[in-house]
Scaffold this active site. Structure first.
Site, PDB file in Angstrom:
ATOM      1  N   ASP A   1       0.852  -1.179   0.000  1.00 44.38           N
ATOM      2  CA  ASP A   1       0.000   0.000   0.000  1.00 44.38           C
ATOM      3  C   ASP A   1       0.895   1.237   0.000  1.00 44.38           C
ATOM      4  O   ASP A   1       1.582   1.529   0.988  1.00 44.38           O
ATOM      5  CB  ASP A   1      -0.901  -0.006   1.244  1.00 44.38           C
ATOM      6  CG  ASP A   1      -1.842   1.194   1.301  1.00 44.38           C
ATOM      7  OD1 ASP A   1      -1.776   2.047   0.395  1.00 44.38           O
ATOM      8  OD2 ASP A   1      -2.635   1.265   2.260  1.00 44.38           O
TER       9      ASP A   1
ATOM     10  N   HIS B   1      -8.288   7.983 -22.354  1.00 46.46           N
ATOM     11  CA  HIS B   1      -7.764   6.674 -22.719  1.00 46.46           C
ATOM     12  C   HIS B   1      -7.274   6.722 -24.164  1.00 46.46           C
ATOM     13  O   HIS B   1      -7.326   7.760 -24.826  1.00 46.46           O
ATOM     14  CB  HIS B   1      -8.825   5.597 -22.538  1.00 46.46           C
ATOM     15  CG  HIS B   1      -8.953   5.102 -21.126  1.00 46.46           C
ATOM     16  ND1 HIS B   1      -7.893   4.572 -20.433  1.00 46.46           N
ATOM     17  CD2 HIS B   1     -10.025   5.062 -20.286  1.00 46.46           C
ATOM     18  CE1 HIS B   1      -8.290   4.223 -19.224  1.00 46.46           C
ATOM     19  NE2 HIS B   1      -9.575   4.512 -19.102  1.00 46.46           N
TER      20      HIS B   1
ATOM     21  N   LYS C   1       0.209   4.212   0.216  1.00 47.94           N
ATOM     22  CA  LYS C   1      -0.228   5.258   1.144  1.00 47.94           C
ATOM     23  C   LYS C   1       0.075   4.910   2.609  1.00 47.94           C
ATOM     24  O   LYS C   1      -0.160   5.727   3.496  1.00 47.94           O
ATOM     25  CB  LYS C   1      -1.721   5.518   0.976  1.00 47.94           C
ATOM     26  CG  LYS C   1      -2.092   6.066  -0.404  1.00 47.94           C
ATOM     27  CD  LYS C   1      -3.591   6.320  -0.515  1.00 47.94           C
ATOM     28  CE  LYS C   1      -3.949   6.868  -1.897  1.00 47.94           C
ATOM     29  NZ  LYS C   1      -5.410   7.108  -2.041  1.00 47.94           N
TER      30      LYS C   1
ATOM     31  N   ASP D   1      -1.365   3.764 -26.641  1.00 51.18           N
ATOM     32  CA  ASP D   1      -0.715   3.071 -25.532  1.00 51.18           C
ATOM     33  C   ASP D   1       0.625   2.474 -25.937  1.00 51.18           C
ATOM     34  O   ASP D   1       1.620   2.600 -25.216  1.00 51.18           O
ATOM     35  CB  ASP D   1      -1.632   1.950 -25.021  1.00 51.18           C
ATOM     36  CG  ASP D   1      -2.745   2.451 -24.130  1.00 51.18           C
ATOM     37  OD1 ASP D   1      -2.858   3.679 -23.947  1.00 51.18           O
ATOM     38  OD2 ASP D   1      -3.514   1.626 -23.619  1.00 51.18           O
TER      39      ASP D   1
ATOM     40  N   ASN E   1      -9.064   8.570 -26.891  1.00 48.46           N
ATOM     41  CA  ASN E   1      -9.046  10.021 -26.742  1.00 48.46           C
ATOM     42  C   ASN E   1      -7.750  10.622 -27.272  1.00 48.46           C
ATOM     43  O   ASN E   1      -7.765  11.680 -27.921  1.00 48.46           O
ATOM     44  CB  ASN E   1      -9.219  10.398 -25.276  1.00 48.46           C
ATOM     45  CG  ASN E   1     -10.429   9.750 -24.641  1.00 48.46           C
ATOM     46  OD1 ASN E   1     -10.298   8.994 -23.692  1.00 48.46           O
ATOM     47  ND2 ASN E   1     -11.616  10.002 -25.170  1.00 48.46           N
TER      48      ASN E   1
ATOM     49  N   ARG F   1       2.995  13.275  -4.339  1.00 42.95           N
ATOM     50  CA  ARG F   1       2.191  13.234  -3.109  1.00 42.95           C
ATOM     51  C   ARG F   1       2.473  11.979  -2.286  1.00 42.95           C
ATOM     52  O   ARG F   1       2.298  11.972  -1.069  1.00 42.95           O
ATOM     53  CB  ARG F   1       0.701  13.318  -3.456  1.00 42.95           C
ATOM     54  CG  ARG F   1       0.280  14.676  -4.011  1.00 42.95           C
ATOM     55  CD  ARG F   1      -1.218  14.851  -3.963  1.00 42.95           C
ATOM     56  NE  ARG F   1      -1.929  13.948  -4.844  1.00 42.95           N
ATOM     57  CZ  ARG F   1      -2.226  14.233  -6.122  1.00 42.95           C
ATOM     58  NH1 ARG F   1      -1.842  15.394  -6.652  1.00 42.95           N
ATOM     59  NH2 ARG F   1      -2.891  13.372  -6.862  1.00 42.95           N
TER      60      ARG F   1
END
Length: 370
Positions: free
Chosen positions: A72, A138, A74, A168, A141, A103
């Site tokens: 994890d 994606h 975070k 991609d 787009n 972050r």
């Protein structure tokens, strides 16, 4: 013989397609790739259908020969636990939106301070900066935003869905790989890594070299009007009498001359017609016979024409079999096997072991304890 990337350590924080395919290519050339995944669910691609064992076939194909850590990001101790791996890493791949890794304490500035030699590759849709950098999107787009999709229109004028994830792979995976290798070479000279900003939408413009060149002279391309968008009978898809299709690309005069002879038309007469009229004449000629007829007639001739086949038939083509495209295999953590994904890494650079596994989620978590 040692592979070219033997000893190169890669931490891959990416999911789905662009980053994982990029790290697969590095792994196939000998790099040690460790996927950093979420606990319990892991890479979203694991949950796709159809499944091969506990994971999706897609995941198995894209993660051959890698290792997996589930953590994890975070969690309060995540950075501390990962730091020993980060200090040893040569390459890091991530494809979060800009600033997400910052972050988490995993941004380039922070990690390069700990490991100045780190090559840090960020793959995003619209890049690390600019008005659209945070836009959710994606593959479709990016193809649309770069002007590429507008050139796929059918007879009704509506663009058609691309049959492959062009942005991609062509805009993300391959530029990522190229720039990682360039950065590693530069590091050999300077001793320092780099932060690579790979923007999938940006990189699609390279494929429009011809359209941009024409546009610079005031001749912006349109659908059905240019050399590779249907504006000539020399680059078309023609329907046969039995409902099959031929992909015809006899662009050069020597190919065009022979092609028209074989379909019973006169090249000079066609060239004198307006392109739509010439295309219709060829279309009518092709439509009078079956695909089998044309395959037999074109066999051994230089006409740059072939039948449009399905993926299953293409997979069985003796030519690709002779080249060994599907001779390697990938094994799941529970023992299932399938043919490995063909990748553009020369056989001279790949492992001699023809079968390599895809990782079970978190199977390599003990790496965090060292």
């Amino acid at each position: 013989m040692s592979q070219p990337l033997t000893g190169v350590k890669v931490l891959d924080f990416s999911t789905l397609l662009p980053g994982p395919l990029c790290s697969l290519l590095l792994a196939e050339a000998g790099a040690e790739v460790v996927k950093i995944e979420r606990p319990r669910r892991g890479d979203e691609m694991r949950s796709y259908e159809p499944r091969l064992g506990e994971d999706s076939a897609n995941f198995v194909l894209l993660n051959r020969g890698k290792r997996s850590i589930a953590i994890d990001l975070k969690a309060p101790d995540a950075l501390e636990r990962l730091m020993p791996l980060i200090r040893e890493a040569d390459v890091l791949i991530e494809q979060f939106r800009p600033a997400v890794m910052d972050r988490l304490g995993l941004g380039y500035a922070a990690l390069s301070a700990a490991n100045p030699r780190l090559v840090y590759c960020s793959i995003t849709g619209f890049g690390q900066h600019g008005p659209r950098a945070q836009e959710a999107a994606h593959d479709l787009n990016y193809v649309a935003a770069s002007g590429t999709l507008s050139l796929t229109a059918g007879s009704d004028g509506a663009p058609v869905l691309p049959p492959a994830l062009i942005a991609d792979i062509a805009g993300g995976t391959y530029p990522g790989l190229v720039n990682i290798l360039l950065a590693l070479r530069q590091r050999d000279q300077t001793g320092r890594g780099a932060h690579l900003d790979v923007a999938m939408a940006d990189n699609l413009f390279t494929f429009q070299y011809w359209g941009l060149g024409n546009g610079a002279l005031g001749q912006w391309p349109g659908t059905g009007t240019d050399l590779v968008t249907g504006g000539t009978p020399r680059y078309q898809i023609y329907r046969t009498a039995d409902g099959a299709f031929l992909a015809a690309a006899p662009l050069e005069d020597k190919f065009w001359q022979r092609f028209t002879e074989l379909v019973g038309l006169d090249a000079a007469a066609l060239d004198a017609m307006p392109p739509p009229q010439a295309t219709e004449a060829v279309r009518a000629a092709i439509a009078r016979q079956t695909a089998a007829h044309w395959e037999q007639r074109f066999a051994g001739q230089d006409v740059c024409t072939c039948r449009v086949v399905g993926l299953e038939e293409a997979r069985r083509d003796p030519h690709f079999g002779a080249r060994g495209l599907f001779s390697r295999t990938v094994a799941t953590a529970t023992g299932e096997r399938m043919a490995a994904l063909p990748v553009p890494i020369d056989a001279a650079f790949r492992a001699t072991d023809a079968t390599l596994p895809s990782p079970a989620l978190g199977a390599d978590n003990p790496l965090l304890d060292h």
